[in-house]
Design a protein around this motif. Structure first.
Motif: not given
Ligand SMILES: Nc1nc2c(ncn2[C@@H]2O[C@H](COP(=O)(O)OP(=O)(O)OP(=O)(O)O)[C@@H](O)[C@H]2O)c(=O)[nH]1
Ligand SMILES: [Mg+2]
Length: 350
Positions: A169-189
């Motif tokens: 938690s505590g990351l800005a939506p813009t930060d998440w958007a910046a790393v969306a391209g990595y498609r991290f597995l542990t971020q997926k529901p």
């Protein structure tokens, strides 16, 4: 929406896949070997049925979910270190569903779903960490952007301490958007599916697994894959009855989809008319103009307003005209946050 069924060899991924899709992909320990089975299911939705009874449309369209049975290509026994092809396939998914073996293995292996859940979580965590570290190395060499470096270092530290990114938690939506391209597995529901034997079909999951799911922010559903696979082969009219005979309120698909919808935070809005009655899945929080884009990109571009009627009002009053007369039709602008079950007519310029 694409949901990937993942898990260790012989856990019952293909069996669960068949149960959900009604298809007949080959099952059996290591039958899949690196092959990915794909199947599309319609999301059962009584709201669409109710609208269709009213309109008798030419076409009734349910929301659709694609299931992918992503089999790892193990070198032997249990997967240790997911291979690159499997990882790539998993990254393509909008959500993952970990099928856990809840029946003794072919060589009498004990049933340890919690161990297996933690183990695959570890594999995914490691895969994300490697991705982050590789990128950081490249950034150091190329003297890439500082912001990206700092962000990745932060995420890397979480992964290194064993925290899946979905819990960060505590990351800005813009930060998440910046790393969306990595498609991290542990971020997926992630939805855990405990695949149990027939006798345990109606029993709740072990408390330790329930606790793990709660603490890690995961969904959990129990189903008897091989029985559900048989149910899925029956004519629709008989499915309910057979499920009831096993002490289940309904076949797995309905339960499963509701869990998946909750987890991914999906809702549906509806469109209704003589041509078509239809449910459209969107993420909760989607604004009207974006929702319009699901129907057609032209409608998003030329968006004027959304005429919104609550489904209950629509069904009670019986037509758009009567809703309008009764003051139950609202005009909403492009920033309106669409609610689950809104019946929407978009006005737009061509
Ligand atoms: N007893 C029992 N056996 C099951 C159950 N579900 C699956 N099996 C059996 O376990 C074996 C493996 O099932 P699959 O569905 O092919 O497993 P998988 O995860 O797709 O396996 P791979 O594709 O090799 O990774 C098959 O022989 C199934 O019949 C179950 O609920 N109970
Ligand atoms: Mg398989």
């Amino acid at each position: 929406m694409k949901i990937g069924l993942v898990g260790f060899p012989g856990a019952g991924k293909t069996t669960v896949f068949n149960a959900l899709t009604g298809l007949g992909a080959e099952t059996g320990y290591r039958a899949s070997r690196g092959r990915t089975n794909l199947g599309v299911v319609k999301v059962p939705d009584p709201r669409v049925d109710a609208l269709a009874r009213l309109f008798k449309p030419k076409k009734t369209t349910y929301a659709e979910i694609t299931f992918a049975d992503v089999a790892a290509d193990p070198l032997g026994g249990q997967v240790r270190g997911l291979d690159a092809k499997t990882l790539a396939a998993m990254r393509e998914m909008d959500a993952l569903c970990h099928v856990l073996r809840g029946f003794p293995g072919p060589a009498g292996e004990t049933v340890e779903p919690l161990r297996d859940a933690v183990s695959l979580d570890g594999e995914m965590n490691l895969a994300d960490l490697i991705l982050v570290e590789n990128r950081l190395e490249r950034l150091a060499r190329e003297r890439g952007p500082r912001v990206e470096k700092e962000l990745l270092e932060k995420l890397g530290a979480h992964l290194d301490s064993g925290t899946p990114l979905r819990l960060v938690s505590g990351l800005a939506p813009t930060d998440w958007a910046a790393v969306a391209g990595y498609r991290f597995l542990t971020q997926k529901p992630l939805l855990l599916v405990l695949n149990v034997t027939e006798e345990n079909a109606a029993r709740p999951a072990p408390p330790a697994l329930e606790r793990h799911a709660r603490e890690a922010g995961l969904g959990l559903v129990t189903l008897a894959g091989s029985v559900e696979m048989d149910i899925a082969q029956l004519p629709v009219e008989e499915q309910q009855e057979f499920a009831a005979s096993l002490g289940l309120a309904e076949p797995a698909l309905g339960r499963f989809i509701r869990k998946a919808y909750d987890l991914i935070d999906l809702i549906s809005f509806l469109t209704a008319g003589e041509d078509e009655c239809r449910a459209w899945p969107i993420r909760r929080g989607t604004i009207a103009q974006k929702a319009a884009g699901k129907v057609h990109s032209d409608i998003e571009r030329g968006f004027i307003r959304a005429e919104v009627i609550n489904l209950e009002d629509f069904l009670r009053l019986g037509s758009e005209t009567r809703c309008r007369e009764a003051g139950r039709l609202r005009l909403e602008g492009k920033g309106y946050v669409v609610a689950d079950g809104d019946v929407i007519n978009f006005r737009f310029n061509v």
